[in-house]
Design a protein around this motif. Structure first.
Motif, PDB file in Angstrom:
ATOM      1  N   UNK A   1      18.488 -10.173  12.510  1.00 34.68           N
ATOM      2  CA  UNK A   1      17.331  -9.890  12.558  1.00 34.68           C
ATOM      3  C   UNK A   1      16.821  -9.807  11.012  1.00 34.68           C
ATOM      4  N   UNK A   2      15.518 -10.389  10.828  1.00 35.33           N
ATOM      5  CA  UNK A   2      15.052 -10.382   9.446  1.00 35.33           C
ATOM      6  C   UNK A   2      14.303  -8.976   9.244  1.00 35.33           C
ATOM      7  N   UNK A   3      14.512  -8.537   7.833  1.00 38.19           N
ATOM      8  CA  UNK A   3      14.124  -7.160   7.436  1.00 38.19           C
ATOM      9  C   UNK A   3      12.885  -7.309   6.255  1.00 38.19           C
ATOM     10  N   UNK A   4      12.291  -6.319   6.359  1.00 34.50           N
ATOM     11  CA  UNK A   4      11.307  -6.013   5.558  1.00 34.50           C
ATOM     12  C   UNK A   4      11.677  -5.134   4.407  1.00 34.50           C
ATOM     13  N   UNK A   5      11.452  -5.257   2.980  1.00 27.39           N
ATOM     14  CA  UNK A   5      11.567  -4.631   2.040  1.00 27.39           C
ATOM     15  C   UNK A   5      10.420  -3.915   1.513  1.00 27.39           C
ATOM     16  N   UNK A   6      10.584  -2.385   1.501  1.00 27.01           N
ATOM     17  CA  UNK A   6       9.343  -1.584   1.491  1.00 27.01           C
ATOM     18  C   UNK A   6       9.639  -0.907   0.091  1.00 27.01           C
ATOM     19  N   UNK A   7       8.669  -0.891  -0.984  1.00 28.89           N
ATOM     20  CA  UNK A   7       8.547  -0.206  -2.296  1.00 28.89           C
ATOM     21  C   UNK A   7       8.569   1.178  -2.096  1.00 28.89           C
ATOM     22  N   UNK A   8       9.128   1.796  -3.104  1.00 31.78           N
ATOM     23  CA  UNK A   8       9.457   3.641  -2.921  1.00 31.78           C
ATOM     24  C   UNK A   8       7.953   4.019  -3.022  1.00 31.78           C
ATOM     25  N   UNK A  38      15.442 -10.871   4.103  1.00 30.71           N
ATOM     26  CA  UNK A  38      14.187 -10.218   3.898  1.00 30.71           C
ATOM     27  C   UNK A  38      12.931 -11.330   4.129  1.00 30.71           C
ATOM     28  N   UNK A  39      12.205 -10.897   5.148  1.00 31.95           N
ATOM     29  CA  UNK A  39      10.946 -11.956   5.371  1.00 31.95           C
ATOM     30  C   UNK A  39       9.860 -11.634   4.592  1.00 31.95           C
ATOM     31  N   UNK A  40       9.698 -10.334   4.100  1.00 32.40           N
ATOM     32  CA  UNK A  40       8.525  -9.800   3.626  1.00 32.40           C
ATOM     33  C   UNK A  40       8.773  -8.611   2.806  1.00 32.40           C
ATOM     34  N   UNK A  41       8.039  -8.578   1.634  1.00 32.85           N
ATOM     35  CA  UNK A  41       8.176  -7.422   0.646  1.00 32.85           C
ATOM     36  C   UNK A  41       6.819  -6.551   0.833  1.00 32.85           C
ATOM     37  N   UNK A  42       6.763  -5.269   0.859  1.00 31.93           N
ATOM     38  CA  UNK A  42       5.745  -4.299   0.766  1.00 31.93           C
ATOM     39  C   UNK A  42       5.760  -3.629  -0.413  1.00 31.93           C
ATOM     40  N   UNK A  43       4.434  -3.837  -1.121  1.00 32.93           N
ATOM     41  CA  UNK A  43       4.403  -3.120  -2.485  1.00 32.93           C
ATOM     42  C   UNK A  43       3.396  -1.958  -2.402  1.00 32.93           C
ATOM     43  N   UNK A  44       3.363  -1.168  -3.351  1.00 32.20           N
ATOM     44  CA  UNK A  44       2.382  -0.372  -3.499  1.00 32.20           C
ATOM     45  C   UNK A  44       0.843  -0.956  -3.574  1.00 32.20           C
ATOM     46  N   UNK A  45       0.770  -1.825  -4.615  1.00 34.70           N
ATOM     47  CA  UNK A  45      -0.499  -2.537  -5.001  1.00 34.70           C
ATOM     48  C   UNK A  45      -0.861  -1.935  -6.232  1.00 34.70           C
ATOM     49  N   UNK A  46      -0.127  -1.286  -6.997  1.00 34.12           N
ATOM     50  CA  UNK A  46      -0.533  -0.575  -8.100  1.00 34.12           C
ATOM     51  C   UNK A  46      -0.515  -1.618  -9.214  1.00 34.12           C
ATOM     52  N   UNK A  47       0.009  -2.791  -8.997  1.00 33.11           N
ATOM     53  CA  UNK A  47       0.094  -3.970 -10.027  1.00 33.11           C
ATOM     54  C   UNK A  47      -0.320  -5.076  -9.552  1.00 33.11           C
ATOM     55  N   UNK A  48      -1.181  -5.048  -8.287  1.00 31.13           N
ATOM     56  CA  UNK A  48      -1.552  -6.353  -7.688  1.00 31.13           C
ATOM     57  C   UNK A  48      -3.004  -6.779  -8.579  1.00 31.13           C
ATOM     58  N   UNK A  77       3.052  -7.901   8.249  1.00 28.87           N
ATOM     59  CA  UNK A  77       4.494  -8.324   8.385  1.00 28.87           C
ATOM     60  C   UNK A  77       4.746  -9.009   9.761  1.00 28.87           C
ATOM     61  N   UNK A  78       3.950  -8.885  10.765  1.00 27.70           N
ATOM     62  CA  UNK A  78       4.182  -9.547  12.042  1.00 27.70           C
ATOM     63  C   UNK A  78       4.107 -11.257  11.781  1.00 27.70           C
ATOM     64  N   UNK A  79       3.049 -11.502  10.788  1.00 23.54           N
ATOM     65  CA  UNK A  79       2.929 -13.172  10.446  1.00 23.54           C
ATOM     66  C   UNK A  79       3.868 -13.630   9.963  1.00 23.54           C
ATOM     67  N   UNK A  80       4.955 -12.764   9.363  1.00 24.66           N
ATOM     68  CA  UNK A  80       6.176 -13.501   8.781  1.00 24.66           C
ATOM     69  C   UNK A  80       7.436 -13.199   9.333  1.00 24.66           C
ATOM     70  N   UNK A  81       7.421 -12.220  10.476  1.00 27.10           N
ATOM     71  CA  UNK A  81       8.602 -12.113  11.072  1.00 27.10           C
ATOM     72  C   UNK A  81       8.895 -13.422  12.227  1.00 27.10           C
TER      73      UNK A  81
END
Length: 82
Positions: A1-8, A38-48, A77-81
């Motif tokens: 199963x693919x996973x999603x990396x999520x930022x602290x 990992x199929x996607x990375x979710x970040x806080x967006x502080x540096x987007x 995320x569902x778009x990338x899994x």
């Protein structure tokens, strides 16, 4: 199963994804893209960028959670899994 990396700092997003059956891993600060499956990375967006355009790190999409609800992030995320 693919996973999603999520930022602290995105605990509500992480919990929402897990509740919907996503495999979530904590994003490592040094090289999140090196985590296998990992199929996607979710970040806080502080540096987007100003436009909010998703960037790609080693062919892994990066999703900024800035201004999004956990449900919005889940739908992106569902778009990338596959």
């Amino acid at each position: 199963m693919k996973s999603v990396a999520v930022e602290q700092g995105l605990t509500p997003v992480k919990q929402y994804l897990e509740e919907r059956g996503c495999q979530v891993v904590d994003m490592t600060a040094d090289q999140p893209q090196s985590q296998p499956g990992v199929c996607a990375i979710v970040i806080t967006g502080a540096d987007k960028n100003v436009m909010g355009i998703q960037t790609v790190v080693n062919n892994v999409p990066v999703i900024s959670a800035d201004g999004l609800t956990p449900e919005d992030v889940y739908h992106r995320v569902q778009e990338f899994i596959h």
